[in-house]
Design a protein around this motif. Structure first.
Motif, PDB file in Angstrom:
ATOM      1  N   ILE A 110       0.847  -1.188   0.000  1.00 53.10           N
ATOM      2  CA  ILE A 110       0.000   0.000   0.000  1.00 53.10           C
ATOM      3  C   ILE A 110       0.888   1.245   0.000  1.00 53.10           C
ATOM      4  CG2 ILE A 110      -1.926   1.168   1.102  1.00 53.10           C
ATOM      5  CD1 ILE A 110      -2.537  -1.703   0.209  1.00 53.10           C
ATOM      6  N   HIS A 111       0.656   2.137  -0.953  1.00 51.28           N
ATOM      7  CA  HIS A 111       1.443   3.373  -1.071  1.00 51.28           C
ATOM      8  C   HIS A 111       0.621   4.557  -0.578  1.00 51.28           C
ATOM      9  CE1 HIS A 111       4.690   1.571  -3.603  1.00 51.28           C
ATOM     10  NE2 HIS A 111       3.727   0.713  -3.863  1.00 51.28           N
ATOM     11  N   PRO A 112       1.289   5.564   0.027  1.00 51.19           N
ATOM     12  CA  PRO A 112       2.726   5.671   0.309  1.00 51.19           C
ATOM     13  C   PRO A 112       3.128   4.802   1.492  1.00 51.19           C
ATOM     14  CG  PRO A 112       1.565   7.535   1.252  1.00 51.19           C
ATOM     15  CD  PRO A 112       0.534   6.758   0.471  1.00 51.19           C
ATOM     16  N   PRO A 113       4.440   4.664   1.758  1.00 50.07           N
ATOM     17  CA  PRO A 113       4.877   3.857   2.906  1.00 50.07           C
ATOM     18  C   PRO A 113       4.409   4.452   4.217  1.00 50.07           C
ATOM     19  CG  PRO A 113       6.724   5.096   1.978  1.00 50.07           C
ATOM     20  CD  PRO A 113       5.585   5.246   1.024  1.00 50.07           C
ATOM     21  N   LEU A 114       4.263   3.590   5.203  1.00 53.74           N
ATOM     22  CA  LEU A 114       3.887   4.044   6.541  1.00 53.74           C
ATOM     23  C   LEU A 114       5.000   4.887   7.152  1.00 53.74           C
ATOM     24  CD1 LEU A 114       1.826   3.854   8.887  1.00 53.74           C
ATOM     25  CD2 LEU A 114       2.986   1.758   9.613  1.00 53.74           C
ATOM     26  N   GLN A 115       6.252   4.485   6.904  1.00 57.06           N
ATOM     27  CA  GLN A 115       7.413   5.202   7.417  1.00 57.06           C
ATOM     28  C   GLN A 115       8.519   5.187   6.368  1.00 57.06           C
ATOM     29  OE1 GLN A 115       7.559   6.638  10.389  1.00 57.06           O
ATOM     30  NE2 GLN A 115       6.296   5.505  11.823  1.00 57.06           N
ATOM     31  N   LEU A 116       9.414   6.177   6.448  1.00 59.89           N
ATOM     32  CA  LEU A 116      10.688   6.135   5.748  1.00 59.89           C
ATOM     33  C   LEU A 116      11.767   6.014   6.816  1.00 59.89           C
ATOM     34  CD1 LEU A 116      10.316   8.882   2.988  1.00 59.89           C
ATOM     35  CD2 LEU A 116      10.340   6.404   2.669  1.00 59.89           C
ATOM     36  N   ASN A 117      12.503   4.917   6.795  1.00 59.33           N
ATOM     37  CA  ASN A 117      13.539   4.670   7.791  1.00 59.33           C
ATOM     38  C   ASN A 117      14.844   5.277   7.300  1.00 59.33           C
ATOM     39  OD1 ASN A 117      14.941   3.772   9.987  1.00 59.33           O
ATOM     40  ND2 ASN A 117      14.866   1.615   9.442  1.00 59.33           N
ATOM     41  N   GLU A 118      15.233   6.405   7.855  1.00 61.47           N
ATOM     42  CA  GLU A 118      16.413   7.124   7.395  1.00 61.47           C
ATOM     43  C   GLU A 118      17.668   6.566   8.057  1.00 61.47           C
ATOM     44  OE1 GLU A 118      15.666  11.260   8.220  1.00 61.47           O
ATOM     45  OE2 GLU A 118      14.539  11.486   6.349  1.00 61.47           O
ATOM     46  N   TYR A 119      18.546   5.967   7.242  1.00 56.74           N
ATOM     47  CA  TYR A 119      19.811   5.433   7.741  1.00 56.74           C
ATOM     48  C   TYR A 119      20.879   6.515   7.687  1.00 56.74           C
ATOM     49  CZ  TYR A 119      18.283   0.618   8.224  1.00 56.74           C
ATOM     50  OH  TYR A 119      17.649  -0.517   8.645  1.00 56.74           O
ATOM     51  N   LEU A 120      21.523   6.744   8.858  1.00 56.33           N
ATOM     52  CA  LEU A 120      22.555   7.761   8.985  1.00 56.33           C
ATOM     53  C   LEU A 120      23.908   7.122   9.262  1.00 56.33           C
ATOM     54  CD1 LEU A 120      20.637  10.271  11.291  1.00 56.33           C
ATOM     55  CD2 LEU A 120      20.859  10.376   8.807  1.00 56.33           C
ATOM     56  N   ILE A 121      24.963   7.904   9.062  1.00 56.85           N
ATOM     57  CA  ILE A 121      26.320   7.486   9.409  1.00 56.85           C
ATOM     58  C   ILE A 121      26.580   7.925  10.849  1.00 56.85           C
ATOM     59  CG2 ILE A 121      28.774   7.728   8.852  1.00 56.85           C
ATOM     60  CD1 ILE A 121      27.813   8.698   6.029  1.00 56.85           C
ATOM     61  N   TRP A 122      26.762   6.958  11.739  1.00 50.22           N
ATOM     62  CA  TRP A 122      27.058   7.242  13.147  1.00 50.22           C
ATOM     63  C   TRP A 122      28.546   7.017  13.392  1.00 50.22           C
ATOM     64  CZ3 TRP A 122      23.373   8.631  16.928  1.00 50.22           C
ATOM     65  CH2 TRP A 122      22.051   8.644  16.464  1.00 50.22           C
ATOM     66  N   THR A 123      29.211   8.003  13.995  1.00 46.59           N
ATOM     67  CA  THR A 123      30.641   7.904  14.279  1.00 46.59           C
ATOM     68  C   THR A 123      30.901   8.285  15.736  1.00 46.59           C
ATOM     69  OG1 THR A 123      31.200  10.206  13.768  1.00 46.59           O
ATOM     70  CG2 THR A 123      31.096   8.662  11.904  1.00 46.59           C
ATOM     71  N   ARG A 124      32.124   8.034  16.187  1.00 46.39           N
ATOM     72  CA  ARG A 124      32.530   8.574  17.481  1.00 46.39           C
ATOM     73  C   ARG A 124      32.652  10.092  17.361  1.00 46.39           C
ATOM     74  NH1 ARG A 124      35.598   4.246  16.464  1.00 46.39           N
ATOM     75  NH2 ARG A 124      37.368   5.534  15.826  1.00 46.39           N
ATOM     76  N   VAL A 125      32.354  10.775  18.430  1.00 46.53           N
ATOM     77  CA  VAL A 125      32.375  12.238  18.432  1.00 46.53           C
ATOM     78  C   VAL A 125      33.757  12.759  18.061  1.00 46.53           C
ATOM     79  CG1 VAL A 125      32.173  14.282  19.915  1.00 46.53           C
ATOM     80  CG2 VAL A 125      30.469  12.463  20.058  1.00 46.53           C
ATOM     81  N   GLY A 234      -7.940   0.826  -0.915  1.00 50.19           N
ATOM     82  CA  GLY A 234      -8.163   2.238  -1.197  1.00 50.19           C
ATOM     83  C   GLY A 234      -8.204   3.085   0.056  1.00 50.19           C
ATOM     84  N   GLN A 235      -8.879   2.590   1.091  1.00 43.81           N
ATOM     85  CA  GLN A 235      -8.969   3.342   2.336  1.00 43.81           C
ATOM     86  C   GLN A 235      -7.617   3.428   3.042  1.00 43.81           C
ATOM     87  OE1 GLN A 235     -11.588   5.083   3.944  1.00 43.81           O
ATOM     88  NE2 GLN A 235     -12.311   4.955   1.834  1.00 43.81           N
ATOM     89  N   LEU A 236      -6.844   2.344   3.012  1.00 39.96           N
ATOM     90  CA  LEU A 236      -5.511   2.386   3.605  1.00 39.96           C
ATOM     91  C   LEU A 236      -4.626   3.404   2.888  1.00 39.96           C
ATOM     92  CD1 LEU A 236      -4.761  -1.398   4.282  1.00 39.96           C
ATOM     93  CD2 LEU A 236      -5.176   0.369   5.991  1.00 39.96           C
ATOM     94  N   ALA A 237      -4.679   3.402   1.558  1.00 39.64           N
ATOM     95  CA  ALA A 237      -3.879   4.355   0.780  1.00 39.64           C
ATOM     96  C   ALA A 237      -4.297   5.792   1.084  1.00 39.64           C
ATOM     97  CB  ALA A 237      -4.015   4.058  -0.707  1.00 39.64           C
ATOM     98  N   LYS A 238      -5.582   6.011   1.209  1.00 37.98           N
ATOM     99  CA  LYS A 238      -6.091   7.351   1.521  1.00 37.98           C
ATOM    100  C   LYS A 238      -5.599   7.817   2.888  1.00 37.98           C
ATOM    101  CE  LYS A 238     -10.498   9.891   1.962  1.00 37.98           C
ATOM    102  NZ  LYS A 238     -10.420  10.239   3.389  1.00 37.98           N
TER     103      LYS A 238
END
Length: 273
Positions: A110-125, A234-238
């Protein structure tokens, strides 16, 4: 096969083909599952291990309540087991499905997605990494959880162009980062935030730059579900479209990050009497 409750006279009404008939024949309950170990989106409820909790569960309940449908969100085992329960039709819907073309023969995404999982670059400070783009990661050693669900395009890029090892889970990946065994970790924005705080290393690690991958987490309805019909899709997409416009997901995510962090804290021992 999951038991279904249908409105009285729905079969006759559907045969008549009127709009009222279609509304009367809609499915009234969905049996849902998802990943049991993907906080803050979904994870097993420690207070009731038969069920899942998390941001995706909360958002789905918000959507289906507006549709007049009740949902039961059950824990069906590991990711592969949950997928098989939905593919078979024993459960109706997967609440965090990554989009893979080989599943289109069994699932309706079903579009659009429920979430977009944003992957980030995690480093030591204190890390001196020079990273202006994802290609710059090639010179560094990284880690990602074996449970991460990156997009197929990024998986291919990482396999061919990065020194990216799979850790058993996100906890292990962050521990390797803090110990200096890897230079960076790829982790979701919210999962990384909660993990860093839960491990007590929030002052030692940080995310850098823009997301390197943004895979969608979709609602996916089984082709074998008795509830899979045009009205439901249709209702889920809406409702998903309305949700993406409203921006309400952010507050739900933050609330579940705090929920997961609280569950990760050790239970204090009772004082000795």
């Amino acid at each position: 096969m999951a038991v279904r409750t249908w409105a009285t006279g729905s079969m006759l009404a559907l045969a008549l083909g009127s709009p009222l008939a279609l509304a009367a024949g809609k499915c009234e309950r969905l049996v849902v599952t998802g990943s049991p170990d993907a906080p803050p989106y979904s994870w097993q409820d420690p207070a009731d291990p038969r069920h899942l909790i998390g941001a995706n569960v909360d958002l789905l309940r918000q959507i289906t309540t507006a549709m007049g449908i009740s949902v039961q969100v059950l824990q069906a085992g590991r990711r592969e087991q949950a997928l098989e329960e939905v593919r078979s039709g024993r459960m109706d819907l997967l609440l965090d499905a990554p989009l893979h073309t080989d599943q289109l023969t069994a699932l309706d995404y079903i579009h659009p997605p429920l979430q977009l999982n944003e992957y980030l670059i995690w480093t030591r400070v204190d890390a001196a990494l020079e990273v202006e783009g994802v290609a710059d990661l090639a010179q560094y050693k990284g880690s990602v959880s074996a449970k991460a669900r990156l997009s197929p395009a990024f998986e291919t890029f990482a396999k061919n162009g990065l020194q990216l090892e799979r850790s058993q889970n996100l906890t292990q990946a962050f521990q390797k980062l803090v110990l200096g065994q890897v230079d960076y970790v790829l982790a979701g924005r919210y999962a990384g935030m909660a993990m860093a705080q839960g491990l007590g290393v929030a002052n030692d690690v940080e995310p850098r730059g823009l997301p390197v991958d943004r895979p969608g987490l979709y609602l996916a309805v089984s082709h074998n579900s008795a509830c899979n019909d045009p009205w439901l899709r249709g209702q889920l997409a809406k409702k998903l479209t309305e949700l993406s416009i409203s921006g309400a997901s952010e507050a739900v995510l933050q609330r579940n990050v705090e929920r997961w962090k609280a569950q990760m804290q050790p239970v204090p021992e009772a004082p000795i009497q």
